[in-house]
Design a protein around this motif. Sequence first.
Motif, PDB file in Angstrom:
ATOM      1  N   GLN A 256       1.059  -1.218  -0.217  1.00  0.00           N
ATOM      2  CA  GLN A 256      -0.054   0.163  -0.012  1.00  0.00           C
ATOM      3  C   GLN A 256       0.860   1.156   0.074  1.00  0.00           C
ATOM      4  OE1 GLN A 256      -2.928   0.539   3.280  1.00  0.00           O
ATOM      5  NE2 GLN A 256      -3.711   2.218   2.298  1.00  0.00           N
ATOM      6  N   ARG A 257       2.014   1.289   0.799  1.00  0.00           N
ATOM      7  CA  ARG A 257       2.937   2.363   0.740  1.00  0.00           C
ATOM      8  C   ARG A 257       3.461   2.817  -0.657  1.00  0.00           C
ATOM      9  NH1 ARG A 257       4.059   4.943   5.849  1.00  0.00           N
ATOM     10  NH2 ARG A 257       3.454   3.799   7.594  1.00  0.00           N
ATOM     11  N   ILE A 258       3.943   1.673  -1.180  1.00  0.00           N
ATOM     12  CA  ILE A 258       4.649   1.926  -2.657  1.00  0.00           C
ATOM     13  C   ILE A 258       3.567   2.175  -3.736  1.00  0.00           C
ATOM     14  CG2 ILE A 258       5.438   0.494  -4.339  1.00  0.00           C
ATOM     15  CD1 ILE A 258       7.144  -1.120  -2.171  1.00  0.00           C
ATOM     16  N   ARG A 259       2.273   1.807  -3.491  1.00  0.00           N
ATOM     17  CA  ARG A 259       1.131   2.208  -4.559  1.00  0.00           C
ATOM     18  C   ARG A 259       1.092   3.704  -4.110  1.00  0.00           C
ATOM     19  NH1 ARG A 259      -0.099  -1.020  -7.844  1.00  0.00           N
ATOM     20  NH2 ARG A 259      -0.095  -3.246  -7.668  1.00  0.00           N
ATOM     21  N   GLN A 260       0.922   4.079  -2.894  1.00  0.00           N
ATOM     22  CA  GLN A 260       0.604   5.530  -2.541  1.00  0.00           C
ATOM     23  C   GLN A 260       1.511   6.416  -2.884  1.00  0.00           C
ATOM     24  OE1 GLN A 260      -0.396   4.738   1.621  1.00  0.00           O
ATOM     25  NE2 GLN A 260      -2.587   5.055   1.224  1.00  0.00           N
ATOM     26  N   PHE A 261       2.891   5.868  -2.613  1.00  0.00           N
ATOM     27  CA  PHE A 261       4.099   6.628  -3.032  1.00  0.00           C
ATOM     28  C   PHE A 261       3.978   6.985  -4.502  1.00  0.00           C
ATOM     29  CE2 PHE A 261       8.316   8.180  -3.928  1.00  0.00           C
ATOM     30  CZ  PHE A 261       8.495   9.025  -3.084  1.00  0.00           C
ATOM     31  N   ALA A 262       3.790   5.950  -5.336  1.00  0.00           N
ATOM     32  CA  ALA A 262       3.679   5.872  -6.933  1.00  0.00           C
ATOM     33  C   ALA A 262       2.510   6.888  -7.205  1.00  0.00           C
ATOM     34  CB  ALA A 262       3.675   4.477  -7.480  1.00  0.00           C
ATOM     35  N   GLU A 263       1.626   6.882  -6.479  1.00  0.00           N
ATOM     36  CA  GLU A 263       0.413   7.672  -6.890  1.00  0.00           C
ATOM     37  C   GLU A 263       0.715   9.250  -6.742  1.00  0.00           C
ATOM     38  OE1 GLU A 263      -2.631   7.608  -8.345  1.00  0.00           O
ATOM     39  OE2 GLU A 263      -2.410   5.310  -8.534  1.00  0.00           O
ATOM     40  N   ALA A 264       1.489   9.433  -5.611  1.00  0.00           N
ATOM     41  CA  ALA A 264       1.794  10.930  -5.030  1.00  0.00           C
ATOM     42  C   ALA A 264       2.884  11.272  -6.020  1.00  0.00           C
ATOM     43  CB  ALA A 264       2.167  10.717  -3.613  1.00  0.00           C
ATOM     44  N   SER A 265       3.751  10.705  -6.287  1.00  0.00           N
ATOM     45  CA  SER A 265       5.034  11.124  -7.175  1.00  0.00           C
ATOM     46  C   SER A 265       4.712  10.787  -8.664  1.00  0.00           C
ATOM     47  CB  SER A 265       6.352  10.300  -6.636  1.00  0.00           C
ATOM     48  OG  SER A 265       6.311   8.985  -7.094  1.00  0.00           O
ATOM     49  N   ASP A 266       3.766  10.030  -9.150  1.00  0.00           N
ATOM     50  CA  ASP A 266       3.746   9.958 -10.501  1.00  0.00           C
ATOM     51  C   ASP A 266       4.874   8.889 -11.133  1.00  0.00           C
ATOM     52  OD1 ASP A 266       1.878   9.668 -12.516  1.00  0.00           O
ATOM     53  OD2 ASP A 266       2.569  11.512 -13.367  1.00  0.00           O
TER      54      ASP A 266
ATOM     55  N   PHE B  38       5.736   5.263 -11.647  1.00  0.00           N
ATOM     56  CA  PHE B  38       5.387   4.029 -11.868  1.00  0.00           C
ATOM     57  C   PHE B  38       6.019   3.093 -12.451  1.00  0.00           C
ATOM     58  CE2 PHE B  38       1.641   6.622 -11.325  1.00  0.00           C
ATOM     59  CZ  PHE B  38       0.623   5.990 -10.532  1.00  0.00           C
ATOM     60  N   ASN B  39       7.594   3.306 -12.289  1.00  0.00           N
ATOM     61  CA  ASN B  39       8.671   2.409 -12.829  1.00  0.00           C
ATOM     62  C   ASN B  39       8.177   1.007 -12.628  1.00  0.00           C
ATOM     63  OD1 ASN B  39      11.053   1.100 -13.241  1.00  0.00           O
ATOM     64  ND2 ASN B  39      12.274   2.635 -12.813  1.00  0.00           N
ATOM     65  N   PRO B  40       8.226   0.277 -13.516  1.00  0.00           N
ATOM     66  CA  PRO B  40       8.014  -1.266 -13.211  1.00  0.00           C
ATOM     67  C   PRO B  40       9.014  -1.827 -12.145  1.00  0.00           C
ATOM     68  CG  PRO B  40       8.606  -0.995 -15.539  1.00  0.00           C
ATOM     69  CD  PRO B  40       8.561   0.304 -14.766  1.00  0.00           C
ATOM     70  N   LEU B  41       9.970  -1.538 -11.842  1.00  0.00           N
ATOM     71  CA  LEU B  41      10.999  -2.156 -11.074  1.00  0.00           C
ATOM     72  C   LEU B  41      10.264  -1.981  -9.684  1.00  0.00           C
ATOM     73  CD1 LEU B  41      13.769  -3.156 -10.659  1.00  0.00           C
ATOM     74  CD2 LEU B  41      14.635  -0.908 -10.387  1.00  0.00           C
ATOM     75  N   HIS B  42       9.356  -1.042  -9.316  1.00  0.00           N
ATOM     76  CA  HIS B  42       8.562  -0.862  -8.077  1.00  0.00           C
ATOM     77  C   HIS B  42       7.203  -1.415  -8.152  1.00  0.00           C
ATOM     78  CE1 HIS B  42      11.819   1.953  -7.452  1.00  0.00           C
ATOM     79  NE2 HIS B  42      11.395   3.027  -8.197  1.00  0.00           N
TER      80      HIS B  42
ATOM     81  N   ILE C 204      11.421  -3.448  -5.793  1.00  0.00           N
ATOM     82  CA  ILE C 204      11.954  -2.978  -4.772  1.00  0.00           C
ATOM     83  C   ILE C 204      11.128  -1.430  -4.459  1.00  0.00           C
ATOM     84  CG2 ILE C 204      14.611  -3.602  -4.925  1.00  0.00           C
ATOM     85  CD1 ILE C 204      15.093  -1.010  -6.523  1.00  0.00           C
ATOM     86  N   ALA C 205      11.310  -0.948  -3.369  1.00  0.00           N
ATOM     87  CA  ALA C 205      10.671   0.394  -3.022  1.00  0.00           C
ATOM     88  C   ALA C 205      11.576   1.459  -3.787  1.00  0.00           C
ATOM     89  CB  ALA C 205      10.442   0.788  -1.768  1.00  0.00           C
ATOM     90  N   HIS C 206      10.590   2.722  -4.007  1.00  0.00           N
ATOM     91  CA  HIS C 206      11.286   3.827  -4.358  1.00  0.00           C
ATOM     92  C   HIS C 206      12.329   4.383  -3.267  1.00  0.00           C
ATOM     93  CE1 HIS C 206       7.052   3.856  -6.122  1.00  0.00           C
ATOM     94  NE2 HIS C 206       7.541   4.487  -6.899  1.00  0.00           N
ATOM     95  N   GLY C 207      13.507   4.603  -4.057  1.00  0.00           N
ATOM     96  CA  GLY C 207      14.334   5.341  -2.907  1.00  0.00           C
ATOM     97  C   GLY C 207      13.888   6.426  -2.314  1.00  0.00           C
ATOM     98  N   LEU C 208      13.145   7.083  -3.049  1.00  0.00           N
ATOM     99  CA  LEU C 208      12.695   8.415  -2.240  1.00  0.00           C
ATOM    100  C   LEU C 208      11.675   8.266  -1.122  1.00  0.00           C
ATOM    101  CD1 LEU C 208      12.873  11.131  -5.167  1.00  0.00           C
ATOM    102  CD2 LEU C 208      14.268  10.957  -3.204  1.00  0.00           C
ATOM    103  N   LEU C 209      11.020   6.984  -1.235  1.00  0.00           N
ATOM    104  CA  LEU C 209      10.063   6.626  -0.160  1.00  0.00           C
ATOM    105  C   LEU C 209      10.968   6.325   1.010  1.00  0.00           C
ATOM    106  CD1 LEU C 209       7.338   5.444   0.982  1.00  0.00           C
ATOM    107  CD2 LEU C 209       7.918   3.337   0.132  1.00  0.00           C
ATOM    108  N   SER C 210      12.031   5.756   0.875  1.00  0.00           N
ATOM    109  CA  SER C 210      12.809   5.685   2.016  1.00  0.00           C
ATOM    110  C   SER C 210      13.363   6.862   2.521  1.00  0.00           C
ATOM    111  CB  SER C 210      14.111   4.770   1.799  1.00  0.00           C
ATOM    112  OG  SER C 210      13.769   3.393   1.507  1.00  0.00           O
TER     113      SER C 210
END
Length: 151
Positions: free
Chosen positions: A30-40, A42-46, A61-67
Motif C-alpha cells: 500500500q505504501r509503495i502504491r500510494q507513493f507511486a500515486e503521489a510522485s507519479d 510508476f517504474n515497473p521496478l517498483h 524494490i521500493a522507491h528510493g525517495l520513499l525511504s
Amino acid sequence: MIQPHPSGGYILDELVVGMTAEKLVTVTEQRIRQFAEASDDFNPLHMDEAFASKTAYRGRIAHGLLSASFGSAIVGTIMPGAGAIYLGQTLNFHRPVRIGDVVTARVTVASIDEAAARVVLSCEVYVGGELVMDGAATVRVPRRRRPARGG
C-alpha cells in the motif's frame, strides 16, 4: 532518543549537536502504491514483479525517495518538528528496500548555524541493522515559538 516536543516543534535554542530521533516504518504494498500515486513514478521496478524479477534486483524494490521520505517525516513531526523548513538534502543509496522490510529512519543534529537559524541533520535509513541510505539535510529552524492565537 528524543520524542516530539510538546509544542509540536523544537526551536533553535533547544537543539544541540548529537540529538537524535528515530521512526520505524514497515514498507508495504500500500505504501509503495500510494507513493507511486503521489510522485507519479510508476517504474515497473517498483510496481511489476514479473518485470522486476528479471532485473539485477531479482524482484520489486521500493522507491528510493520513499525511504528518504521517512527522514522527512522525522524532520517535520519530531525533530526539529513543526516550523522546520527543508533547504536541501543529499542522498546516497546503498541497498534496496523491499516490501515487508521494517525501516529504521534516524536523524541526528550534526551542526548548528545560530546566525542563519539553520541546522545540518545527518540522515540514515537502516533495514535489519544494515545501512540502506544516508545523507544530510539542511533545515531552517524557528528561533522562537509563535504565541497562541487569542492569547
